[in-house]
Design a protein around this motif. Structure first.
Motif, PDB file in Angstrom:
ATOM      1  N   VAL A  94       0.843  -1.097   0.085  1.00  0.00           N
ATOM      2  CA  VAL A  94       0.107  -0.084   0.017  1.00  0.00           C
ATOM      3  C   VAL A  94       1.077   1.099   0.007  1.00  0.00           C
ATOM      4  N   GLU A  95       2.035   1.135   0.821  1.00  0.00           N
ATOM      5  CA  GLU A  95       2.769   2.477   0.923  1.00  0.00           C
ATOM      6  C   GLU A  95       3.581   2.678  -0.352  1.00  0.00           C
ATOM      7  N   LYS A  96       4.053   1.679  -1.013  1.00  0.00           N
ATOM      8  CA  LYS A  96       4.715   1.779  -2.337  1.00  0.00           C
ATOM      9  C   LYS A  96       3.780   2.112  -3.319  1.00  0.00           C
ATOM     10  N   LEU A  97       2.570   1.773  -3.277  1.00  0.00           N
ATOM     11  CA  LEU A  97       1.396   2.107  -4.550  1.00  0.00           C
ATOM     12  C   LEU A  97       1.259   3.455  -4.198  1.00  0.00           C
ATOM     13  N   GLY A  98       1.131   3.899  -2.924  1.00  0.00           N
ATOM     14  CA  GLY A  98       0.951   5.278  -2.842  1.00  0.00           C
ATOM     15  C   GLY A  98       1.933   6.266  -2.963  1.00  0.00           C
ATOM     16  N   ARG A  99       3.216   6.014  -2.648  1.00  0.00           N
ATOM     17  CA  ARG A  99       4.232   7.048  -2.899  1.00  0.00           C
ATOM     18  C   ARG A  99       4.312   7.010  -4.370  1.00  0.00           C
ATOM     19  N   ASP A 100       4.279   5.995  -5.430  1.00  0.00           N
ATOM     20  CA  ASP A 100       4.239   6.010  -6.748  1.00  0.00           C
ATOM     21  C   ASP A 100       3.105   6.697  -7.415  1.00  0.00           C
ATOM     22  N   ALA A 101       1.850   6.762  -6.716  1.00  0.00           N
ATOM     23  CA  ALA A 101       0.792   7.335  -7.437  1.00  0.00           C
ATOM     24  C   ALA A 101       0.619   8.930  -7.048  1.00  0.00           C
ATOM     25  N   PHE A 102       1.086   9.174  -5.548  1.00  0.00           N
ATOM     26  CA  PHE A 102       0.517  10.458  -5.153  1.00  0.00           C
ATOM     27  C   PHE A 102       1.953  11.185  -4.711  1.00  0.00           C
ATOM     28  N   GLY A 103       2.968  10.616  -4.689  1.00  0.00           N
ATOM     29  CA  GLY A 103       4.213  11.476  -4.372  1.00  0.00           C
ATOM     30  C   GLY A 103       4.246  12.156  -2.807  1.00  0.00           C
ATOM     31  N   ARG A 104       4.437  13.322  -2.748  1.00  0.00           N
ATOM     32  CA  ARG A 104       4.550  13.727  -1.329  1.00  0.00           C
ATOM     33  C   ARG A 104       3.417  13.767  -0.487  1.00  0.00           C
ATOM     34  N   ARG A 105       2.183  14.160  -1.517  1.00  0.00           N
ATOM     35  CA  ARG A 105       0.978  14.203  -0.731  1.00  0.00           C
ATOM     36  C   ARG A 105       0.520  12.880   0.181  1.00  0.00           C
ATOM     37  N   TRP A 106       1.288  11.742  -0.485  1.00  0.00           N
ATOM     38  CA  TRP A 106       0.809  10.539   0.380  1.00  0.00           C
ATOM     39  C   TRP A 106       1.010  10.454   1.712  1.00  0.00           C
ATOM     40  N   LYS A 107       2.261  11.255   2.254  1.00  0.00           N
ATOM     41  CA  LYS A 107       2.445  11.221   3.715  1.00  0.00           C
ATOM     42  C   LYS A 107       1.701  12.000   4.489  1.00  0.00           C
ATOM     43  N   LYS A 108       1.003  12.948   3.802  1.00  0.00           N
ATOM     44  CA  LYS A 108      -0.142  13.695   4.688  1.00  0.00           C
ATOM     45  C   LYS A 108      -1.524  12.883   5.061  1.00  0.00           C
ATOM     46  N   LEU A 109      -1.577  11.731   4.444  1.00  0.00           N
ATOM     47  CA  LEU A 109      -3.039  11.116   4.486  1.00  0.00           C
ATOM     48  C   LEU A 109      -2.998  10.043   5.685  1.00  0.00           C
ATOM     49  N   ASN A 110      -4.085  10.048   6.360  1.00  0.00           N
ATOM     50  CA  ASN A 110      -4.220   8.954   7.482  1.00  0.00           C
ATOM     51  C   ASN A 110      -4.257   7.554   6.924  1.00  0.00           C
ATOM     52  N   PRO A 111      -3.973   6.485   7.796  1.00  0.00           N
ATOM     53  CA  PRO A 111      -4.106   5.256   7.115  1.00  0.00           C
ATOM     54  C   PRO A 111      -5.196   4.759   6.600  1.00  0.00           C
ATOM     55  N   THR A 112      -6.398   5.177   7.047  1.00  0.00           N
ATOM     56  CA  THR A 112      -7.571   5.003   6.448  1.00  0.00           C
ATOM     57  C   THR A 112      -7.638   5.609   5.100  1.00  0.00           C
ATOM     58  N   GLU A 113      -7.448   6.734   5.003  1.00  0.00           N
ATOM     59  CA  GLU A 113      -7.324   7.679   3.802  1.00  0.00           C
ATOM     60  C   GLU A 113      -6.303   6.834   2.651  1.00  0.00           C
ATOM     61  N   LYS A 114      -5.267   6.337   3.091  1.00  0.00           N
ATOM     62  CA  LYS A 114      -4.234   5.506   2.334  1.00  0.00           C
ATOM     63  C   LYS A 114      -4.735   4.405   1.796  1.00  0.00           C
ATOM     64  N   LEU A 115      -5.550   3.509   2.638  1.00  0.00           N
ATOM     65  CA  LEU A 115      -6.080   2.444   2.046  1.00  0.00           C
ATOM     66  C   LEU A 115      -7.025   2.642   0.865  1.00  0.00           C
ATOM     67  N   THR A 116      -7.958   3.327   1.077  1.00  0.00           N
ATOM     68  CA  THR A 116      -9.150   3.954   0.299  1.00  0.00           C
ATOM     69  C   THR A 116      -8.612   4.384  -0.881  1.00  0.00           C
ATOM     70  N   ARG A 117      -7.265   5.333  -0.962  1.00  0.00           N
ATOM     71  CA  ARG A 117      -6.940   5.928  -2.106  1.00  0.00           C
ATOM     72  C   ARG A 117      -6.093   4.706  -2.794  1.00  0.00           C
ATOM     73  N   ALA A 118      -5.506   3.773  -2.064  1.00  0.00           N
ATOM     74  CA  ALA A 118      -4.430   2.935  -2.900  1.00  0.00           C
ATOM     75  C   ALA A 118      -5.739   1.927  -3.608  1.00  0.00           C
ATOM     76  N   PHE A 119      -6.802   1.502  -2.960  1.00  0.00           N
ATOM     77  CA  PHE A 119      -7.751   0.788  -3.606  1.00  0.00           C
ATOM     78  C   PHE A 119      -8.425   1.289  -4.818  1.00  0.00           C
ATOM     79  N   GLU A 120      -8.784   2.704  -4.753  1.00  0.00           N
ATOM     80  CA  GLU A 120      -9.194   3.402  -5.803  1.00  0.00           C
ATOM     81  C   GLU A 120      -8.075   3.254  -6.895  1.00  0.00           C
ATOM     82  N   VAL A 121      -6.942   3.732  -6.530  1.00  0.00           N
ATOM     83  CA  VAL A 121      -5.994   3.573  -7.723  1.00  0.00           C
ATOM     84  C   VAL A 121      -5.551   2.224  -8.468  1.00  0.00           C
ATOM     85  N   ILE A 122      -5.544   1.184  -7.371  1.00  0.00           N
ATOM     86  CA  ILE A 122      -5.471   0.087  -8.181  1.00  0.00           C
ATOM     87  C   ILE A 122      -6.410  -0.508  -9.091  1.00  0.00           C
ATOM     88  N   ARG A 123      -7.924  -0.157  -8.932  1.00  0.00           N
ATOM     89  CA  ARG A 123      -8.975  -0.276  -9.771  1.00  0.00           C
ATOM     90  C   ARG A 123      -9.039   0.492 -11.017  1.00  0.00           C
TER      91      ARG A 123
END
Length: 126
Positions: free
Chosen positions: A21-50
């Motif tokens: 999830v972290e790798k996917l998020g860093r690749d897709a969102f860059g620096r913005r990824w660090k500002k997201l909470n764990p729930t938002e990270k899971l949601t965003r990662a799920f959306e991206v992978i779809r």
């Protein structure tokens, strides 16, 4: 990517590795990824992978195609596997004697024939 893209969100949450999830998020969102909470990270990662474009990119980046080529080379493609199973069927037919476990051999032959779409009418009932 292949499995995760077909999961429902609840299954994705339970089964996905947090490192992925972290790798996917860093690749897709860059620096913005660090500002997201764990729930938002899971949601965003799920959306991206779809997303179809992200799926294609992820499959390509993971070298999945090369993995399939190596696997095909090592164990053969579908035609090679079919030929090998057919050879196993021919040997198995020769082993249908009382000296071997007839029922086990017959079941094995039946299963292999079904996999290849072949007739299972090879036992002479007379």
């Amino acid at each position: 990517y292949r499995t995760a893209s077909t999961m429902e969100f609840e299954v994705f949450k339970r089964k996905i590795d947090q490192e992925l999830v972290e790798k996917l998020g860093r690749d897709a969102f860059g620096r913005r990824w660090k500002k997201l909470n764990p729930t938002e990270k899971l949601t965003r990662a799920f959306e991206v992978i779809r997303e179809p474009e992200q799926f294609d990119y992820g499959i390509e980046a993971s070298n999945f195609g090369q993995c399939l080529q190596v696997l095909s080379f090592c164990v053969g493609g579908a035609s090679t596997q079919s030929r090998l199973i057919d050879e196993q069927i021919q040997v198995g037919k020769c082993r249908l004697t009382l000296e071997h476990d007839f029922v086990a051999e017959l079941k094995s032959l039946h299963d292999k024939c079904l996999k290849l779409g072949q007739s299972v009418d090879f036992v002479d009932s007379t």
